[in-house]
Enzyme design. Structure first.
Site, PDB file in Angstrom:
ATOM      1  N   ASP A  11     -66.950 -13.343 -17.621  1.00 56.91           N
ATOM      2  CA  ASP A  11     -67.733 -14.134 -18.582  1.00 56.91           C
ATOM      3  C   ASP A  11     -66.843 -14.703 -19.684  1.00 56.91           C
ATOM      4  OD1 ASP A  11     -70.507 -13.662 -17.701  1.00 56.91           O
ATOM      5  OD2 ASP A  11     -70.064 -11.572 -18.170  1.00 56.91           O
ATOM      6  N   THR A  46     -77.275 -17.084 -15.392  1.00 52.89           N
ATOM      7  CA  THR A  46     -78.176 -16.998 -14.222  1.00 52.89           C
ATOM      8  C   THR A  46     -79.640 -16.884 -14.646  1.00 52.89           C
ATOM      9  OG1 THR A  46     -76.443 -15.989 -12.899  1.00 52.89           O
ATOM     10  CG2 THR A  46     -78.691 -15.678 -12.124  1.00 52.89           C
ATOM     11  N   ASP A  87     -75.404 -18.373  -7.144  1.00 53.86           N
ATOM     12  CA  ASP A  87     -74.284 -17.511  -7.567  1.00 53.86           C
ATOM     13  C   ASP A  87     -73.425 -17.156  -6.349  1.00 53.86           C
ATOM     14  OD1 ASP A  87     -75.236 -16.004 -10.508  1.00 53.86           O
ATOM     15  OD2 ASP A  87     -76.790 -16.911  -9.285  1.00 53.86           O
ATOM     16  N   THR A  96     -77.000 -14.160 -27.828  1.00 59.82           N
ATOM     17  CA  THR A  96     -77.801 -14.067 -26.609  1.00 59.82           C
ATOM     18  C   THR A  96     -79.280 -14.402 -26.848  1.00 59.82           C
ATOM     19  OG1 THR A  96     -78.407 -12.568 -24.804  1.00 59.82           O
ATOM     20  CG2 THR A  96     -78.227 -11.590 -26.996  1.00 59.82           C
TER      21      THR A  96
HETATM   22  N1  LIG Z   1     -76.635  -6.767 -19.716  1.00 60.85           N
HETATM   23  C1  LIG Z   1     -76.029  -7.675 -18.959  1.00 60.85           C
HETATM   24  N2  LIG Z   1     -75.959  -7.510 -17.617  1.00 60.85           N
HETATM   25  C2  LIG Z   1     -75.339  -8.429 -16.847  1.00 60.85           C
HETATM   26  N3  LIG Z   1     -74.774  -9.546 -17.301  1.00 60.85           N
HETATM   27  C3  LIG Z   1     -74.815  -9.752 -18.616  1.00 60.85           C
HETATM   28  C4  LIG Z   1     -75.445  -8.844 -19.513  1.00 60.85           C
HETATM   29  N4  LIG Z   1     -75.325  -9.334 -20.765  1.00 60.85           N
HETATM   30  C5  LIG Z   1     -74.656 -10.493 -20.647  1.00 60.85           C
HETATM   31  N5  LIG Z   1     -74.334 -10.747 -19.369  1.00 60.85           N
HETATM   32  C6  LIG Z   1     -73.571 -11.879 -18.835  1.00 60.85           C
HETATM   33  O1  LIG Z   1     -72.992 -12.556 -19.937  1.00 60.85           O
HETATM   34  C7  LIG Z   1     -73.559 -13.858 -20.069  1.00 60.85           C
HETATM   35  C8  LIG Z   1     -73.780 -14.141 -21.536  1.00 60.85           C
HETATM   36  O2  LIG Z   1     -74.813 -13.305 -22.012  1.00 60.85           O
HETATM   37  P1  LIG Z   1     -76.098 -13.934 -22.710  1.00 60.85           P
HETATM   38  O3  LIG Z   1     -76.544 -15.109 -21.907  1.00 60.85           O
HETATM   39  O4  LIG Z   1     -77.074 -12.820 -22.752  1.00 60.85           O
HETATM   40  O5  LIG Z   1     -75.591 -14.335 -24.054  1.00 60.85           O
HETATM   41  C9  LIG Z   1     -74.843 -13.797 -19.273  1.00 60.85           C
HETATM   42  O6  LIG Z   1     -75.237 -15.070 -18.886  1.00 60.85           O
HETATM   43  C10 LIG Z   1     -74.461 -12.890 -18.134  1.00 60.85           C
HETATM   44  O7  LIG Z   1     -73.637 -13.605 -17.216  1.00 60.85           O
HETATM   45  P2  LIG Z   1     -74.240 -14.141 -15.786  1.00 60.85           P
HETATM   46  O8  LIG Z   1     -75.357 -15.060 -16.092  1.00 60.85           O
HETATM   47  O9  LIG Z   1     -73.037 -14.800 -15.210  1.00 60.85           O
HETATM   48  O10 LIG Z   1     -74.652 -12.905 -15.036  1.00 60.85           O
HETATM   49 MG   LIG Z   2     -71.626 -14.735 -16.706  1.00 58.44          MG
HETATM   50 MG   LIG Z   3     -74.586 -12.253 -13.321  1.00 56.80          MG
HETATM   51 MG   LIG Z   4     -72.512 -15.208 -13.331  1.00 57.26          MG
END
Ligand SMILES: Nc1ncnc2c1ncn2[C@@H]1O[C@H](COP(=O)(O)O)[C@@H](O)[C@H]1OP(=O)(O)O
Ligand SMILES: [Mg+2]
Ligand SMILES: [Mg+2]
Ligand SMILES: [Mg+2]
Length: 311
Positions: free
Chosen positions: A243, A118, A46, A191
């Protein structure tokens, strides 16, 4: 040649380099995981991928505002070979819609998620990972570049020759991906790692025929565009502007729509709050959105603040 076109062309080249970094870190065997908050991880991939994208875009476009998930990364030098100056030739061949052709560099806001998914990356669910670079003008997501470094990934082939890059411009269309719609059913994607009782109650009320629980906002929007799901339902403030900016623009350019759970536009001005307080609701076709909005239960609407203007 319009500035926005050159910016997108540079981003298409830079995400490929960032994807290479994501693979290099994986193969190094040392992910360097940090807990930023609860259910919120950061790895060396990242950090380094963000440095690569931000250093590249800011070198060529110093007046553009760039906001990256991993912050300023002060004290971390970008290696020389992380700085991508190249402009993708296929982007340069296009003709931008007239409303975007004259946009000034200082009026573009760039939202960077160097590694979306991630959690799944750390768990080896590699196809859930995307690199997201979105562009907004006047608060609206207008262009999105999405790189999927482990698309159809196989350990038998050279990892650096695998992966795909897709990009879309609202009013022009998408490249690198072929839009399709599911043949039947009512398939909802959501999710797998940030679930909640509110999310589950909302999906249950919509009575889907199938629920696909996968990681990443970028990945889920790709499922919508490629006809594997009808709707992406996430009534939670967990997703941030980085996102959704690139996925929203790509989806809209492909004929779909992405708003918050109330049907309000998500705004991407440089000074906005980062969380998507109203959650995310997206559909593969724009005309499917009203039906899903009507099906959001009142209790779920009450749980998420109303912001912005209706689409
Ligand atoms: N509670 C959270 N805290 C931080 N990032 C989140 C959270 N919920 C969702 N995200 C971000 O949104 C993306 C989509 O959510 P999900 O995978 O749960 O459907 C995640 O991969 C993450 O991005 P990232 O991986 O870039 O940190
Ligand atoms: Mg993300
Ligand atoms: Mg993240
Ligand atoms: Mg990210």
């Amino acid at each position: 040649m319009s500035t926005l076109q050159r910016v997108i062309a540079n981003a298409v080249a830079a995400v490929d380099r960032a994807g290479r970094i994501v693979k290099e870190v994986l193969h190094s065997g040392s992910l360097g995981i940090i807990d930023k908050a609860q259910d919120d991880l950061q790895t060396e991939a990242d950090r380094s991928a963000q440095k690569c994208i931000v250093a590249s875009l800011s070198k060529s476009f110093p007046r553009m505002k760039i906001i990256g998930e991993e912050g300023a990364q002060e004290g971390m030098a970008a290696k020389d070979d992380w700085i991508v100056k190249e402009l993708d030739g296929a982007v340069l061949k296009e003709t931008l819609p007239s409303d975007l052709a004259g946009v000034d560099e200082k009026d573009i806001v760039c939202w960077v998620d160097p590694l979306d998914g991630t959690k799944e990356y750390t768990q080896g669910l590699l196809d859930h990972v995307t690199v997201l670079v979105g562009f907004a003008v006047g608060g609206k997501a207008v262009a999105g570049v999405v790189h999927q470094p482990f698309y159809n990934y196989t350990k038998q082939a050279d990892p650096f020759k695998q992966g795909r890059t897709m990009w879309g411009i609202v009013g022009l269309g998408v490249r690198g991906i072929t839009p399709a719609v599911p043949a039947s059913g009512k398939i909802i994607t959501t999710t797998r790692s940030h679930s909640s009782p509110t999310i589950n109650a909302c999906i249950e009320a919509m009575k889907p025929t199938e629920v696909i629980r996968v990681g990443g906002a970028g990945h889920k929007v790709l499922l919508l565009i490629e006809g594997q799901a009808h709707a992406y339902v996430f009534p939670s403030p967990g997703c941030k502007k980085w996102d959704t900016c690139a996925p929203e623009a790509l989806l809209e350019a492909a004929g779909g729509a992405l708003t918050d759970i109330h049907g309000s536009k998500i705004l991407y001005h440089a000074d906005v709050d980062h969380p998507n307080w109203g959650g995310v609701l997206a559909t593969c076709k724009r005309d499917l959105l009203p039906q899903y909005l009507r099906e959001v239960p009142e209790s779920v609407r009450q749980a998420l603040p109303v912001l912005g203007q209706k689409l």
